[in-house]
Design an enzyme around this catalytic site. Structure first.
Site, short mmCIF file in Angstrom:
data_model
loop_
_atom_site.label_atom_id
_atom_site.label_comp_id
_atom_site.label_asym_id
_atom_site.label_seq_id
_atom_site.Cartn_x
_atom_site.Cartn_y
_atom_site.Cartn_z
N GLU B 82 109.35 43.59 63.22
CA GLU B 82 110.16 43.34 62.15
C GLU B 82 109.75 42.54 60.97
OE1 GLU B 82 113.72 41.15 62.73
OE2 GLU B 82 112.21 39.52 62.48
N CYS B 114 114.00 43.64 68.43
CA CYS B 114 113.00 42.84 69.23
C CYS B 114 112.56 44.00 70.20
CB CYS B 114 113.72 41.73 70.19
SG CYS B 114 113.93 40.37 68.86
N ARG B 201 128.29 34.41 67.49
CA ARG B 201 128.62 34.49 69.23
C ARG B 201 128.52 35.99 69.39
NH1 ARG B 201 129.47 30.33 71.60
NH2 ARG B 201 129.98 28.25 70.54
N HIS B 236 114.23 40.12 77.80
CA HIS B 236 113.94 39.72 76.54
C HIS B 236 114.34 38.33 76.51
CE1 HIS B 236 113.54 39.43 72.53
NE2 HIS B 236 114.85 39.30 72.06
N ASN B 268 110.89 32.38 70.32
CA ASN B 268 111.24 33.88 70.14
C ASN B 268 110.28 34.55 69.32
OD1 ASN B 268 112.34 36.33 70.28
ND2 ASN B 268 114.37 35.74 69.08
#
Ligand SMILES: [Zn+2]
Lengths: 133, 350
Positions: B82, B114, B201, B236, B268
């Site tokens: 990305e 991702c 969230r 992931h 990440n």
């Protein structure tokens, strides 16, 4: 646009260390040459592609303190002359190294990195730099 | 026809920054933040590194381990990311040129948050399995950006891994792959925007957890397996916390996920995350080991893989490129000022 075409022609050399080998005397040149300066006419039109080894050792080095704009974020940095395992001399930047660790004979390896760009909307130029091996 | 992994390579830049150092600048308790996310430090690319250079380094390691493979036999190269350096102009052509695979081949850049790297592995499996190409290359790599001060800044990092997919001389057979995909707006970045936005969230339960558990359960049902059948599992890893929790929900143990969980030490790496986690497992895998893999990409989808390591891994020339443990040695810590300089967060004169 002339520079884009020139840079494009140099891609095999800058990405993959592609040089030329003289089929007459066996000497290797980097970057590419169309003729062997020693065999001259005998080698004309016969020069073969030759991929120089990406591994070698530092033959000589210097620390650069005043850098052009694109590399200024990395200064001070080392430029090195490298003797590859097949005996070819290539110079370039040595990165990902602590400057106090740079020494003659240090094993290094060529990797692909960003060399420069033609501004935020221009072409990005990639090419080889060296890292400790 | 059996299709699987012929070779792989992985790369993570050497620079690191800690959540504590980031928090110091923003007046946040970064140490607590890092503890909550289970991230001790994250990788930062050098100013001369980007997805092209990271993907190339991973792909060259992959090729160095199989000197018998002629790069001209590679029929496709897919780079999932990305953070491709160009909005228009493929990363994949540059990488293909740098490993000598051009010009008789096809290439494309992929984007699916991702999971673009694992999507590339699936595409290569299809092309190899149908006989259209002898070898395919799939790479997941990113130099992801979190907006300064945003929660993502504590985790968004850089790295990538490359896979050579084929049907002969496999070090690991991919027994099956399947996916679970829906339209879920948990994370996005509009064209021209420098930093991504996320649903706060909302990114947890209906997004990450629902997609991973659904794909994983579909896979175990299809294969007639349970978590006990696997030696390793890779999920992931946007942080260290989510994969640990999803593993427990599915019935996998900490022992099964530790080797493939790199986020605590590198952050990440987005499209690089699952490909790197799998590479870390392959770095130590032995013949017969069975590996369960499930990626996740926001937007949203999960790709699951059931993989068995073959006897060939014993003679595989793993030592011709650095293992992840070796790549992750000799790191250099940055302070926030140097980090801001490296990540182009300082406004420079024209
Ligand atoms: Zn000559």
């Amino acid at each position: 646009m002339a520079s884009i075409a020139k840079e494009w022609r140099e891609i095999p050399g800058r990405y993959n260390l592609e040089g030329s080998k003289c089929p007459v005397c066996g000497k290797v040149y980097f970057p590419k040459r169309g003729i062997c300066p020693e065999c001259r006419r005998e080698s004309l039109g016969k020069m073969e592609d030759y991929s120089v080894s990406r591994e070698g050792e530092v033959y000589s080095f210097s620390i650069v303190h005043e850098a052009p704009a694109f590399t200024s974020k990395l200064k001070p940095y080392a430029v090195v002359m490298v003797r590859t395992t097949d005996g070819i001399m290539i110079s370039g930047q040595l990165v990902d190294v602590n400057l106090e660790d740079v020494r003659i004979g240090m094993p290094v390896r060529a990797v692909l990195r960003r060399i420069s760009d033609d501004g935020p909307s221009g072409v990005i130029h990639y090419g080889y730099k060296f890292v400790p091996n | 026809m059996e299709v699987g992994i012929v070779s792989y390579g992985a790369y993570v830049p050497r620079y690191r920054i800690t959540p504590e150092e980031i928090g110091r600048v923003w007046g946040v308790n970064g140490k607590a933040m890092g503890k909550g996310l289970f991230i001790n430090q994250k990788s930062v690319p050098s100013p001369d590194e980007d997805v092209v250079t990271i993907a190339t380094e991973a792909a060259r390691g992959m090729m160095a381990r199989v000197p018998e493979v002629n790069p001209e036999d590679i029929g496709c190269v897919y780079v999932g990311s990305e953070s491709h350096p160009y909005a228009v102009k493929p990363t994949s052509t540059i990488v293909a040129e740098a490993i000598g695979a051009t010009p008789a081949m096809t290439a494309a850049d992929l984007e699916f948050a991702c999971k673009a790297g694992t999507a590339g592995i699936q595409m290569c499996m299809g092309l190899v399995g149908s006989g259209m190409v002898k070898y395919g290359v799939a790479i997941g790599a990113d130099t992801s950006q979190g907006a300064p001060g945003d929660a993502l800044e504590y985790s968004a990092s850089a790295g990538g891994a490359a896979y050579l997919i084929g049907s002969e001389d496999l070090i690991a057979v991919i027994n099956k792959t399947l996916s679970f995909t829906t339209d879920t707006p948990d994370f996005w970045r509009r064209e021209g925007q420098e930093y991504p936005s996320h649903g706060g969230r909302f990114t947890g339960e209906p997004a990450y957890f629902r997609h991973i558990t659904s794909a994983a359960r579909m896979m175990m049902e299809a294969q007639g397996t349970t978590p006990d059948d696997y030696d390793y599992a890779v999920f992931h890893q946007p942080n260290g916390k989510f994969p640990t929790r999803v593993a427990a929900q599915l019935g996998f143990t900490n022992e099964q996920i530790t080797q493939g969980l790199l986020t605590p030490e590198i952050g990440n790496t987005y499209s690089g995350a699952v490909p790197l986690g799998l590479a870390s497992v392959l770095d130590v895998a032995k013949p017969g080991d069975r590996i369960f893999v499930t990626s996740y990409g926001s937007g949203a989808g999960s790709d699951a893989f059931d993989i068995t390591v073959t006897d060939r891994i014993s003679s595989y020339k793993r030592e011709k490129a650095k293992t992840l443990a070796q790549v992750m040695e000799n790191t250099v810590q940055l302070d926030y000022a140097k980090y801001a300089l490296y990540k182009n967060k300082i406004l420079m004169p024209e």
